[in-house]
Design a protein around this motif. Sequence first.
Motif, PDB file in Angstrom:
ATOM      1  N   ALA A 194       0.834  -1.202   0.000  1.00 58.68           N
ATOM      2  CA  ALA A 194       0.000   0.000   0.000  1.00 58.68           C
ATOM      3  C   ALA A 194       0.869   1.253   0.000  1.00 58.68           C
ATOM      4  O   ALA A 194       0.562   2.239  -0.692  1.00 58.68           O
ATOM      5  N   LEU A 195       1.946   1.211   0.752  1.00 55.96           N
ATOM      6  CA  LEU A 195       2.868   2.338   0.798  1.00 55.96           C
ATOM      7  C   LEU A 195       3.469   2.590  -0.585  1.00 55.96           C
ATOM      8  O   LEU A 195       3.520   3.730  -1.056  1.00 55.96           O
ATOM      9  N   LEU A 196       3.889   1.532  -1.236  1.00 54.43           N
ATOM     10  CA  LEU A 196       4.469   1.655  -2.569  1.00 54.43           C
ATOM     11  C   LEU A 196       3.446   2.224  -3.558  1.00 54.43           C
ATOM     12  O   LEU A 196       3.752   3.131  -4.331  1.00 54.43           O
ATOM     13  N   PHE A 197       2.222   1.705  -3.519  1.00 52.49           N
ATOM     14  CA  PHE A 197       1.167   2.191  -4.401  1.00 52.49           C
ATOM     15  C   PHE A 197       0.896   3.674  -4.167  1.00 52.49           C
ATOM     16  O   PHE A 197       0.769   4.461  -5.125  1.00 52.49           O
ATOM     17  N   LEU A 198       0.795   4.068  -2.923  1.00 50.24           N
ATOM     18  CA  LEU A 198       0.493   5.467  -2.599  1.00 50.24           C
ATOM     19  C   LEU A 198       1.621   6.404  -3.031  1.00 50.24           C
ATOM     20  O   LEU A 198       1.368   7.508  -3.527  1.00 50.24           O
ATOM     21  N   MET A 199       2.853   5.962  -2.863  1.00 51.10           N
ATOM     22  CA  MET A 199       3.973   6.807  -3.278  1.00 51.10           C
ATOM     23  C   MET A 199       4.044   6.925  -4.805  1.00 51.10           C
ATOM     24  O   MET A 199       4.298   8.008  -5.334  1.00 51.10           O
ATOM     25  N   VAL A 200       3.803   5.829  -5.508  1.00 45.56           N
ATOM     26  CA  VAL A 200       3.788   5.887  -6.975  1.00 45.56           C
ATOM     27  C   VAL A 200       2.655   6.785  -7.443  1.00 45.56           C
ATOM     28  O   VAL A 200       2.826   7.618  -8.342  1.00 45.56           O
TER      29      VAL A 200
END
Length: 88
Positions: A48-54
């Motif tokens: 989720a963190l990766l998705f939100l940052m992208v």
Amino acid sequence: MPDNSDRRRRRISSIAAAAAVVLYILPLVIASVFAAVEFLRDGEGFAALLFLMVYGVLGGAVVVGVLLALRQRLREIKGGEEDAAAEY
């Protein structure tokens, strides 16, 4: 040759379109960055963190692209390029 009100109308419509896009995308980007920071603080949800940052980076790129396109469009209107092309 178009009068000044034509150029003014083109400028206003270009600014309004860019403002609409920025006002739509910017809150989404800000919310995703804040959510990513909360996930990072809690130490959970790497996916989720990766998705939100992208999502935040891509949204920021959209905002920057729209502002650059607006700057170019305003220069075209000021320079009368569209008016010169209409003569041919």
